[in-house]
Enzyme design. Structure first.
Site, short mmCIF file in Angstrom:
data_model
loop_
_atom_site.label_atom_id
_atom_site.label_comp_id
_atom_site.label_asym_id
_atom_site.label_seq_id
_atom_site.Cartn_x
_atom_site.Cartn_y
_atom_site.Cartn_z
N LYS A 35 -7.70 53.32 45.45
CA LYS A 35 -6.60 54.09 45.15
C LYS A 35 -5.17 53.40 44.76
CE LYS A 35 -5.23 54.01 50.03
NZ LYS A 35 -4.89 54.82 51.39
N TYR A 254 25.45 42.42 41.47
CA TYR A 254 26.50 43.67 41.63
C TYR A 254 27.13 43.51 43.16
CZ TYR A 254 24.17 46.22 38.22
OH TYR A 254 23.97 46.84 36.68
#
Length: 358
Positions: A35, A254
């Site tokens: 999955k 940042y």
């Protein structure tokens, strides 16, 4: 094609890990869980690599199963979440999908449907995880209803899922195993499935007709011990794209969350959270540059990370980088990101080139 960040997928390692899983329960059938795009590794390619040895596959939902059918996978495919709409029953019938039944609505859809032949059904029990499945006291009645239905094949699988099998000290797993044994006696079946990767490795009394390994076939032991010779299937690599010197007191990235305590050499790597590298990775998370561990610095941005390579010789643009794989485990990256290796792998997005070798 020029951006150097890519996931190297070793399909031989995938088959090697599958063989180890099979050796732990040689009398059982293994249904590899692929999955979420095979935990980020590529469902189509992984299924094809295992097609010669796996008797069936397991996915979350019908969309994932249909994708595998369209790429030529012929084995039965188990839908772990079952059907969400009535139309899926006929699709499952036409495509040889095994159907999980875990709630009253799914049961009613199945019993009331007009089907041309019988479906293969797995009956999910809530043995303690409290996420999916019928309560233990409901199981006998549901089993009886399935047994009497012309829509259901005779070999119904009684199944459940462990909540804490990777924790050998937890009392939850022995309780779940004992409950399932009681229900097996109650309904009179010998066709069962309980063991996931951790169950397969650590709880042999949980081995059933079908075992459902996921994480371990991609190369990691959920018990965080690598004494099984499991081999990482994914190696996430890149190259240094830029280098600069920063002075003591300079901040990088940042919001200036990291400040140099000395004159430092900072390497930029073209990989970020847009490539599946966790944005929550903290300063100090290891990155392998030229075969040497170096610490992540600054905030992970969408397309780039910064690494302090001051103590590594001969780093230059084009130097080799490993984000995880053979030398840095995906579990370690998960630990450094307030997450785990499962999430790190399955968040690998489509934009990352996957290069397969066998």
């Amino acid at each position: 094609m020029a951006r150097p960040s890519k996931a190297m997928i070793n399909l031989a390692a995938l088959r090697h890990n599958f063989a180890i899983a099979q050796s732990l329960a040689p009398e059982s059938n293994l249904i590899p869980v692929i999955k979420a795009n095979a935990y980020g590794h590529g469902a189509e390619q992984c299924a094809a690599a295992l097609a010669g040895v796996a008797p069936a596959f397991a996915v979350a939902c019908i969309e994932e199963a249909i994708q595998l059918r369209e790429t030529g996978i012929n084995q039965p495919i188990l839908l772990l979440e079952g059907a969400f709409e009535v139309i899926e029953l006929q699709i499952a019938l036409e495509n040889n999908f095994y159907l999980m039944i875990e709630n009253q609505r799914q049961l009613e859809m199945l019993l009331e449907a007009k089907l041309s032949r019988r479906l293969n059904v797995w009956l999910k029990v809530d043995s303690g995880m409290h996420r999916l499945g019928f309560a233990p006291e409901q199981v006998s009645a549901v089993w009886q209803a399935l047994s009497e239905s012309p829509n259901v094949a005779s070999d119904v699988v009684l199944t459940s899922h462990f909540s804490s099998a990777e924790d050998l000290q937890s009392p939850a797993t022995p309780k779940q195993i004992a409950l399932m044994k009681t229900l097996v006696d109650e309904v009179g079946t010998a066709i069962t499935s309980l063991a996931n990767s951790a169950g397969l490795i650590a709880w042999p009394e949980s081995h059933g007709t079908w075992n459902r390994p996921g994480y371990m076939i991609y190369g990691r032991n959920p018990l965080c011990e690598n004494d099984l010779d499991l081999r990482p299937v994914m190696r996430f690599v890149s190259k240094v794209s830029s280098i600069r010197s920063v002075q003591k007191g300079d901040s990088v990235g940042y919001n200036g969350v990291w400040t140099a305590k000395r004159t430092s050499t900072i390497a930029t790597i073209p990989v970020g959270y847009g490539d599946g590298y966790p944005r929550t990775a903290k300063a100090g998370t290891p990155v392998l540059v030229n075969g040497v561990r170096a610490p992540l610095v600054g905030t992970v941005s969408m397309d780039m990370i910064l690494v302090d390579v001051t103590d590594i010789d001969n780093v230059q643009i084009g130097s080799n980088v490993e984000l995880w794989g053979e030398n840095i485990t995906v579990d370690e990256i998960g630990d450094c990101s307030s997450s785990n290796g499962y999430e790190v792998l399955t968040r690998m997005p489509a934009r990352v080139l996957r290069e397969y070798r066998d």
